[in-house]
Scaffold this active site. Structure first.
Site, PDB file in Angstrom:
ATOM      1  CB  THR A 125      38.275  38.335  43.396  1.00 15.13           C
ATOM      2  OG1 THR A 125      39.470  39.015  43.767  1.00 15.13           O
ATOM      3  CG2 THR A 125      37.439  38.132  44.655  1.00 15.13           C
ATOM      4  CG  ASP A 126      43.687  37.954  43.315  1.00 18.10           C
ATOM      5  OD1 ASP A 126      42.816  38.761  43.682  1.00 18.10           O
ATOM      6  OD2 ASP A 126      44.783  38.322  42.816  1.00 18.10           O
ATOM      7  CD  GLU A 127      40.618  42.023  46.723  1.00 15.98           C
ATOM      8  OE1 GLU A 127      40.060  42.221  47.803  1.00 15.98           O
ATOM      9  OE2 GLU A 127      40.883  42.922  45.910  1.00 15.98           O
ATOM     10  CE1 TYR A 153      34.520  42.318  45.494  1.00 15.35           C
ATOM     11  CE2 TYR A 153      36.858  42.114  46.013  1.00 15.35           C
ATOM     12  CZ  TYR A 153      35.807  41.955  45.126  1.00 15.35           C
ATOM     13  OH  TYR A 153      36.040  41.419  43.885  1.00 15.35           O
ATOM     14  CE  LYS A 157      33.363  38.161  43.611  1.00 18.26           C
ATOM     15  NZ  LYS A 157      32.374  38.292  42.481  1.00 18.26           N
TER      16      LYS A 157
HETATM   17  P1  NAD Z   1      32.359  46.852  38.399  1.00 18.97           P
HETATM   18  O1  NAD Z   1      32.135  47.421  39.751  1.00 18.97           O
HETATM   19  O2  NAD Z   1      33.041  47.653  37.364  1.00 18.97           O
HETATM   20  O3  NAD Z   1      30.955  46.375  37.775  1.00 18.97           O
HETATM   21  C1  NAD Z   1      29.979  45.706  38.538  1.00 18.97           C
HETATM   22  C2  NAD Z   1      28.676  45.756  37.735  1.00 18.97           C
HETATM   23  O4  NAD Z   1      27.680  45.014  38.469  1.00 18.97           O
HETATM   24  C3  NAD Z   1      28.113  47.169  37.546  1.00 18.97           C
HETATM   25  O5  NAD Z   1      27.728  47.356  36.201  1.00 18.97           O
HETATM   26  C4  NAD Z   1      26.910  47.212  38.481  1.00 18.97           C
HETATM   27  O6  NAD Z   1      25.872  48.084  38.018  1.00 18.97           O
HETATM   28  C5  NAD Z   1      26.470  45.761  38.470  1.00 18.97           C
HETATM   29  N1  NAD Z   1      25.695  45.401  39.673  1.00 18.97           N
HETATM   30  C6  NAD Z   1      26.017  45.672  40.966  1.00 18.97           C
HETATM   31  N2  NAD Z   1      25.047  45.198  41.780  1.00 18.97           N
HETATM   32  C7  NAD Z   1      24.135  44.584  41.000  1.00 18.97           C
HETATM   33  C8  NAD Z   1      22.923  43.887  41.264  1.00 18.97           C
HETATM   34  N3  NAD Z   1      22.473  43.751  42.524  1.00 18.97           N
HETATM   35  N4  NAD Z   1      22.230  43.369  40.231  1.00 18.97           N
HETATM   36  C9  NAD Z   1      22.671  43.532  38.933  1.00 18.97           C
HETATM   37  N5  NAD Z   1      23.800  44.204  38.631  1.00 18.97           N
HETATM   38  C10 NAD Z   1      24.537  44.722  39.652  1.00 18.97           C
HETATM   39  O7  NAD Z   1      33.109  45.478  38.646  1.00 18.97           O
HETATM   40  P2  NAD Z   1      34.295  44.756  37.840  1.00 18.97           P
HETATM   41  O8  NAD Z   1      35.584  45.299  38.278  1.00 18.97           O
HETATM   42  O9  NAD Z   1      33.936  44.736  36.412  1.00 18.97           O
HETATM   43  O10 NAD Z   1      34.168  43.280  38.428  1.00 18.97           O
HETATM   44  C11 NAD Z   1      33.281  42.330  37.829  1.00 18.97           C
HETATM   45  C12 NAD Z   1      33.407  41.011  38.577  1.00 18.97           C
HETATM   46  O11 NAD Z   1      34.756  40.551  38.499  1.00 18.97           O
HETATM   47  C13 NAD Z   1      33.063  41.108  40.056  1.00 18.97           C
HETATM   48  O12 NAD Z   1      32.345  39.954  40.416  1.00 18.97           O
HETATM   49  C14 NAD Z   1      34.430  41.155  40.742  1.00 18.97           C
HETATM   50  O13 NAD Z   1      34.344  40.613  42.027  1.00 18.97           O
HETATM   51  C15 NAD Z   1      35.252  40.300  39.811  1.00 18.97           C
HETATM   52  N6  NAD Z   1      36.697  40.600  39.748  1.00 18.97           N
HETATM   53  C16 NAD Z   1      37.147  41.874  39.516  1.00 18.97           C
HETATM   54  C17 NAD Z   1      38.514  42.105  39.379  1.00 18.97           C
HETATM   55  C18 NAD Z   1      39.062  43.494  39.086  1.00 18.97           C
HETATM   56  O14 NAD Z   1      40.274  43.674  39.083  1.00 18.97           O
HETATM   57  N7  NAD Z   1      38.236  44.488  38.804  1.00 18.97           N
HETATM   58  C19 NAD Z   1      39.413  41.050  39.495  1.00 18.97           C
HETATM   59  C20 NAD Z   1      38.918  39.761  39.760  1.00 18.97           C
HETATM   60  C21 NAD Z   1      37.571  39.551  39.862  1.00 18.97           C
HETATM   61  O1  DAU Z   2      42.579  41.223  43.022  1.00 17.60           O
HETATM   62  C1  DAU Z   2      41.345  41.395  42.410  1.00 17.60           C
HETATM   63  C2  DAU Z   2      40.633  42.597  42.995  1.00 17.60           C
HETATM   64  O2  DAU Z   2      41.291  43.752  42.506  1.00 17.60           O
HETATM   65  C3  DAU Z   2      39.160  42.624  42.646  1.00 17.60           C
HETATM   66  O3  DAU Z   2      38.522  41.519  43.227  1.00 17.60           O
HETATM   67  C4  DAU Z   2      38.508  43.928  43.141  1.00 17.60           C
HETATM   68  O4  DAU Z   2      37.156  43.992  42.735  1.00 17.60           O
HETATM   69  C5  DAU Z   2      39.274  45.086  42.558  1.00 17.60           C
HETATM   70  O5  DAU Z   2      38.740  46.305  43.066  1.00 17.60           O
HETATM   71  C6  DAU Z   2      40.758  44.981  42.912  1.00 17.60           C
HETATM   72  O6  DAU Z   2      40.958  45.178  44.333  1.00 17.60           O
HETATM   73  P1  DAU Z   2      42.152  46.104  44.892  1.00 17.60           P
HETATM   74  O7  DAU Z   2      41.801  46.549  46.246  1.00 17.60           O
HETATM   75  O8  DAU Z   2      43.465  45.428  44.703  1.00 17.60           O
HETATM   76  O9  DAU Z   2      42.056  47.322  43.807  1.00 17.60           O
HETATM   77  P2  DAU Z   2      42.170  48.904  43.970  1.00 17.60           P
HETATM   78  O10 DAU Z   2      42.247  49.462  42.589  1.00 17.60           O
HETATM   79  O11 DAU Z   2      41.149  49.443  44.890  1.00 17.60           O
HETATM   80  O12 DAU Z   2      43.583  49.073  44.659  1.00 17.60           O
HETATM   81  C7  DAU Z   2      44.773  48.534  44.087  1.00 17.60           C
HETATM   82  C8  DAU Z   2      45.901  48.791  45.069  1.00 17.60           C
HETATM   83  O13 DAU Z   2      46.150  50.207  45.097  1.00 17.60           O
HETATM   84  C9  DAU Z   2      45.575  48.396  46.494  1.00 17.60           C
HETATM   85  O14 DAU Z   2      46.751  47.903  47.121  1.00 17.60           O
HETATM   86  C10 DAU Z   2      45.156  49.693  47.162  1.00 17.60           C
HETATM   87  C11 DAU Z   2      45.974  50.736  46.425  1.00 17.60           C
HETATM   88  N1  DAU Z   2      45.339  52.044  46.260  1.00 17.60           N
HETATM   89  C12 DAU Z   2      44.057  52.098  45.776  1.00 17.60           C
HETATM   90  C13 DAU Z   2      43.422  53.306  45.594  1.00 17.60           C
HETATM   91  C14 DAU Z   2      42.002  53.373  45.092  1.00 17.60           C
HETATM   92  C15 DAU Z   2      46.049  53.194  46.523  1.00 17.60           C
HETATM   93  O15 DAU Z   2      47.227  53.143  46.943  1.00 17.60           O
HETATM   94  N2  DAU Z   2      45.436  54.410  46.343  1.00 17.60           N
HETATM   95  C16 DAU Z   2      44.142  54.515  45.901  1.00 17.60           C
HETATM   96  O16 DAU Z   2      43.625  55.652  45.790  1.00 17.60           O
END
Ligand code: NAD
Ligand code: DAU
Length: 341
Positions: A125-127, A153, A157
């Protein structure tokens, strides 16, 4: 060719399962997921009819389980999506994040090394880069930006990324890493900003915006992310990190207003609430490397992507309403109860 996808019952992993089965007929794909609260088998329900697809329930941090799976299946490729992913939850319970994101990744790396996996791709992730100031729109995260995680988190990562790179340097394990910006699209769990707003606004409930809503995220449609990972898997250079993002920065308030407008809901639903501790101000990816080396660029603009996403949530109410009611957790028993015991 046999591919292990971990976390394939989650948002991006589930989209990736569908994407790969469609793009690469004949590819055998095993989806391994623990089905935590974030895993929903209904997301990949339609893949069940594909003979090249199978699902295994298990924990990436369970070494004995992982080693016997790798020994039995002899995977060529591994793409690791499995993770604890919600920043707010990491502030409440960091331990679960270290266990899955750090220990789980290390167990997978050991198994990949032992059983001769030809490519281990870590979905990061970019985080991991921390954040950027709001008043410097000229600054972007590149692959050379130092790691500077803010939340438990992102720290977990970043730890996983360092382990992955260490297995390349020390053991010559063929690894790649992608670091992507915020994804949106179908099947996103309704704790994350966009599906949270959608589900609450449709019920005429207030939508919570942290702080002033001025924090900036760089949004990418999940399908563009999947295509980027596919390209890295096939053509990316071993030992390399690739940033994935689309120069699509929006303030949270802009995103919330866009979604409310698409639903025909009033902005009076917006409720400013106390800020997330340590809240990252701005994320912004420089995707020049993946564009230059792998000819990847985003194909779905935010306006189209968000309209499609809103439409998907409207047409698939059953998917997210079962999550809100908790009913989705029965799906595994219904689908697999008799098969797996
Ligand atoms: P998500 O939370 O929707 O899904 C995570 C999945 O992993 C779930 O199905 C969960 O059951 C499974 N899981 C959790 N712990 C586990 C374990 N111990 N063993 C096996 N399975 C397990 O997550 P997402 O948003 O789809 O993110 C997927 C990946 O992409 C993550 O690695 C996250 O860090 C990365 N990522 C997410 C975003 C975003 O915007 N959502 C952006 C950049 C990177
Ligand atoms: O940048 C990639 C990341 O994006 C991934 O690595 C993470 O897994 C994914 O959860 C996401 O992280 P964020 O913290 O950016 O996503 P989230 O949807 O939780 O929040 C997006 C923005 O919105 C953040 O600035 C917090 C804000 N927010 C979030 C929630 C849930 C609100 O203002 N209100 C809310 O209720």
């Amino acid at each position: 060719m046999k591919l292990l996808v971990t976390g394939g019952a989650g948002f991006i992993g589930g989209n990736f399962v569908h994407y790969m089965l469609k793009q690469h007929p004949g590819l055998r794909l095993v989806n391994l997921d623990l089905l935590t609260y974030a895993g929903n088998l209904e997301t990949v329900g339609s893949a069940e009819s594909n003979a090249d697809y199978s699902f295994v329930r298990g924990d990436i941090a369970d070494r004995d389980f992982i080693f016997s799976l790798f020994e039995r299946e002899q995977f060529d490729w591994v793409v690791n999506f499995a993770a604890e992913t919600h920043v707010d939850r990491s502030i409440v319970d960091p331990g679960a994040f270290v266990r899955t994101n750090v220990v789980g990744t290390q167990v997978l790396l050991d198994a990949a090394k032992t059983f001769g996996v030809k490519r281990f791709h870590q979905v990061s992730t970019d985080e991991v880069y921390g954040d950027l100031p709001l008043d410097r729109p000229d600054l972007f995260f590149t692959e050379k930006t130092p790691l500077s995680a803010s939340s438990p988190y992102s720290a977990s990562k970043a730890g996983a990324d360092l382990l992955v790179l260490s297995y390349f340097r020390t053991f010559r394990l063929p690894v790649t890493i992608s670091r992507c910006s915020n994804n949106y699209g179908p099947y996103q769990f309704p704790e994350k900003l966009i599906p949270l707003i959608l589900s609450r606004a449709l019920a005429d409930q207030e939508v919570p915006v942290y702080g002033t809503g001025e924090n900036v995220r760089d949004w990418l449609h999940v399908e563009d992310h999947c295509r980027g990972i596919d390209r890295i898997l096939h053509n990316g250079r071993e030992g390399e990190v690739y940033n994935i993002g689309g120069h699509n920065e929006k303030t949270n308030l802009d995103v919330v207003k866009t979604v409310l407008a698409a639903l025909g809901k009033p902005e009076t639903l917006i409720r400013f609430v106390s800020d997330r501790p340590g809240h990252d101000r701005r994320y912004a990816i420089d995707p020049a490397k993946i564009g230059r080396e792998l000819d990847w660029r985003p194909e779905i603009c935010f306006e189209d992507g968000i309209a499609r996403t809103v439409q998907w949530y409207l047409e698939n109410r059953g998917w997210w309403e079962k999550i809100l009611s908790g009913e989705y957790r029965n799906y595994f028993d219904t689908m697999y109860g008799e098969k797996l015991g």
